[in-house]
Scaffold this motif. Structure first.
Motif, short mmCIF file in Angstrom:
data_model
loop_
_atom_site.label_atom_id
_atom_site.label_comp_id
_atom_site.label_asym_id
_atom_site.label_seq_id
_atom_site.Cartn_x
_atom_site.Cartn_y
_atom_site.Cartn_z
N ARG A 6 38.33 49.95 32.15
CA ARG A 6 38.88 48.75 31.51
C ARG A 6 40.25 48.44 32.11
O ARG A 6 41.12 49.29 32.16
N THR A 9 45.11 43.00 31.13
CA THR A 9 45.35 41.63 31.57
C THR A 9 46.26 41.57 32.80
O THR A 9 45.99 40.85 33.75
N ILE A 10 47.32 42.33 32.74
CA ILE A 10 48.37 42.27 33.75
C ILE A 10 47.89 42.69 35.15
O ILE A 10 48.49 42.34 36.15
N LEU A 11 46.78 43.45 35.22
CA LEU A 11 46.28 43.92 36.52
C LEU A 11 45.02 43.17 36.98
O LEU A 11 44.44 43.51 38.01
N ARG A 12 44.61 42.18 36.20
CA ARG A 12 43.35 41.50 36.55
C ARG A 12 43.47 40.58 37.75
O ARG A 12 42.45 40.09 38.25
N LYS A 19 37.52 42.04 33.30
CA LYS A 19 38.10 42.93 32.29
C LYS A 19 37.67 44.37 32.51
O LYS A 19 38.36 45.30 32.15
N ARG A 45 49.70 49.56 42.09
CA ARG A 45 50.24 49.22 40.78
C ARG A 45 50.17 50.40 39.80
O ARG A 45 50.90 50.45 38.84
N HIS A 53 52.29 55.80 37.55
CA HIS A 53 53.48 55.02 37.25
C HIS A 53 53.93 55.33 35.81
O HIS A 53 53.11 55.47 34.91
N PHE A 55 55.13 53.62 33.47
CA PHE A 55 54.75 52.68 32.41
C PHE A 55 53.26 52.36 32.41
O PHE A 55 52.84 51.36 31.85
N VAL A 56 52.48 53.21 33.07
CA VAL A 56 51.02 53.05 33.04
C VAL A 56 50.42 54.24 32.30
O VAL A 56 50.73 55.39 32.60
N ASN A 57 49.58 53.95 31.30
CA ASN A 57 48.85 55.01 30.61
C ASN A 57 47.36 54.88 30.95
O ASN A 57 46.83 53.77 30.94
N LEU A 84 46.19 51.08 30.40
CA LEU A 84 47.04 50.23 29.56
C LEU A 84 48.50 50.36 29.98
O LEU A 84 48.94 51.46 30.34
N PRO A 85 49.26 49.27 29.88
CA PRO A 85 50.70 49.41 30.05
C PRO A 85 51.31 50.10 28.83
O PRO A 85 50.77 50.00 27.72
N ALA A 86 52.41 50.81 29.01
CA ALA A 86 53.08 51.49 27.89
C ALA A 86 53.82 50.47 27.04
O ALA A 86 54.59 49.68 27.56
N ASN B 123 57.56 45.50 22.68
CA ASN B 123 58.47 45.58 23.83
C ASN B 123 59.44 44.41 23.83
O ASN B 123 60.62 44.55 24.10
N GLU B 202 47.49 57.27 19.04
CA GLU B 202 48.22 56.07 19.42
C GLU B 202 47.32 54.86 19.18
O GLU B 202 46.19 54.83 19.67
N GLU B 207 44.23 42.70 23.32
CA GLU B 207 44.86 42.48 24.62
C GLU B 207 46.19 41.74 24.54
O GLU B 207 47.09 41.96 25.34
N TYR B 210 49.37 43.58 24.82
CA TYR B 210 49.74 44.20 26.10
C TYR B 210 50.07 43.14 27.15
O TYR B 210 50.03 43.40 28.34
N LEU B 212 52.31 41.90 28.92
CA LEU B 212 53.57 41.93 29.66
C LEU B 212 53.43 41.08 30.92
O LEU B 212 52.33 40.83 31.39
N ARG B 213 54.57 40.67 31.47
CA ARG B 213 54.51 39.93 32.72
C ARG B 213 54.38 40.86 33.91
O ARG B 213 53.80 40.54 34.92
N ILE B 215 54.36 45.39 35.00
CA ILE B 215 54.32 46.77 34.52
C ILE B 215 55.73 47.31 34.23
O ILE B 215 55.93 48.10 33.32
N GLY B 218 57.19 47.66 30.84
CA GLY B 218 56.64 48.68 29.94
C GLY B 218 57.75 49.44 29.24
O GLY B 218 58.92 49.32 29.60
N PHE B 219 57.37 50.20 28.23
CA PHE B 219 58.39 50.86 27.42
C PHE B 219 57.92 52.23 26.96
O PHE B 219 56.82 52.38 26.43
N VAL B 220 58.75 53.23 27.19
CA VAL B 220 58.52 54.57 26.64
C VAL B 220 59.77 54.92 25.83
O VAL B 220 60.87 54.88 26.37
#
Lengths: 90, 316
Positions: A6, A9-12, A19, A45, A53, A55-57, A84-86, B123, B202, B207, B210, B212-213, B215, B218-220
């Motif tokens: 899956r 959105t941000i990587l599509r 999707k 990415r 990365h 901020f990538v989970n 998913l992005p974090a 975020n 978690e 969608e 999530y 964001l514009r 990566i 992102g936020f931890v």
């Protein structure tokens, strides 16, 4: 059978808007290599300097791969991979 | 003791109750820490009080000061209650896709709300609060995501309370948002019970959350230290809703949706223990009651309808 991945959105932009995509591999790392061969730029990415990365989970069957071996996490046909992005909670 | 000088003084000391019908066997048992039994009805009361008291001690918080906090709801409600008792003002930066009950509670406690766009999720709320603070340096941001007092509330409170009630604990399962509960209680429990498994659940939203514009937005949370955790599960709305309803049906506990996600992860650990033939005492956190989520449709109709109603909402 293959491994279903899956895509957030941000990587599509890399998957022509799809999707979910299919890939194959024995580990998350080789799966990402296979995905990158089909969807150019995706690996760049997700992976920086050989690691996921910050901020990538990525979850294999809903479990965070950072606790199961990260890019070395074993994957097999029929697994469900979610990227998913974090984001913040609370 | 059941008599207190004020509401705030009654915080913590919440019951740990067994879940005999959801536990898979007499040897693999689930226990729920009822954090909805706190003054404003959520576990966030603990962090809010600790962060305010720490800021008062450090002299960061003077009488009449105005607090500013990014929050998806519960922390804001807790801060608003304590702030009003102590004569502070509160401005919350909250995503617009949170339930109407949270807004009404915040307003009732006297907080002002600045809404951040739904598409940016929490975020964006964090980013907006940081920008507001730069423009208005007189505001005091306790910043739950990076405030060690948030985790310390659970190191001093939640963790010791659970261990005292369940010395045979093998697993601790809680929600991952600011990470305060897991970092604080998790660290304490690891020190006392080195073999313990600390498991994060978690919430996985629709969608929109999530959106964001890029990566790098992102936020931890600064509090997060993954070495405290044994593992971390992502739980989607379908499973969270199903488990939330099972908790009412089998055990009579009316909890919020994030608790369903936590129960889902706890049951996965219970299944593993059962399959391995090892006894387990699994403590899980009930973060809040279901009241604040009635308007989301989570408790009405079929699971499919409830899941559709939750799409795009921040439900934890």
């Amino acid at each position: 059978m293959a491994i279903e991945v899956r895509i957030p959105t941000i990587l599509r932009t890399h998957t022509g808007g799809a999707k979910t995509v299919q890939g194959s591999g024995d580990t998350l790392g080789t799966l990402i290599d296979d995905l990158d061969a089909q969807h150019s730029g995706l690996k760049g990415r997700l992976v920086t300097e050989g690691a996921l990365h910050r901020f990538v989970n990525v979850y294999v069957n809903d479990e965070d791969v950072r606790f199961t071996g990260a890019l070395d996490t074993a994957v097999k046909d029929g697994d469900a991979v979610t990227i998913l992005p974090a984001v913040a909670g609370g | 003791m059941a008599r207190f000088d004020s509401l705030v003084d009654s915080l913590g000391g919440t019951p740990l109750v067994g879940l005999p019908r959801l536990s898979p066997s007499p040897e693999v048992r689930l226990w729920a820490k009822l954090e909805d039994r706190n003054p404003t009805g959520s576990i966030k009361d603990r962090a809010a009080l600790y962060m305010i008291e720490a800021a008062e001690k450090e002299g960061r918080l003077q009488p009449g000061a105005t607090l500013l906090e990014p929050t998806s709801g519960n922390t804001g409600i807790s801060l608003a209650m304590v702030a009003r008792q102590r004569g502070y003002q509160l401005i919350c930066v909250m995503p617009e896709n949170t339930s109407i009950e949270r807004r009404q509670l915040l307003e009732m406690y006297g907080a002002r709300i600045v809404f951040s766009p739904a598409a940016g999720g929490s975020n964006q709320a964090v980013a907006m609060a940081k920008a507001l603070l730069t423009q208005n340096p007189e505001l005091v941001m306790l910043y739950q995501y990076g405030n060690e007092a948030n985790a310390r509330a659970h190191y001093d409170g939640t963790g010791p309370e659970i261990l005292a009630d369940l010395p045979t604990i093998t697993h601790f399962v809680a929600g991952l948002g600011t990470t305060g509960t897991l970092m604080g209680a998790g660290r304490y429990l690891r020190e006392k019970v080195p073999s313990i498994q600390v498991v994060a659940a978690e919430p996985r939203y629709g969608e929109l959350v999530y959106g964001l514009r890029n990566i790098d937005e992102g936020f931890v949370p600064e509090l997060y230290d993954e070495t405290v955790l044994t593992t971390r599960f992502s739980v989607g709305p379908r499973e969270a809703l199903r488990r939330t309803r099972e908790l009412v049906e089998f055990e009579g506990i009316f909890a919020g949706i994030s608790t369903g996600a936590i129960l889902h992860a706890a049951l996965a650990m219970a299944d593993k223990a059962l399959a391995a033939g090892t006894p387990a005492d699994i403590a899980l956190v009930v973060c809040d009651g279901g009241w604040k989520y009635l308007s989301t449709g989570a408790y009405a109709g079929t699971l499919e309808e409830a899941e559709a109603a939750l799409e795009g909402q921040l439900w934890a």
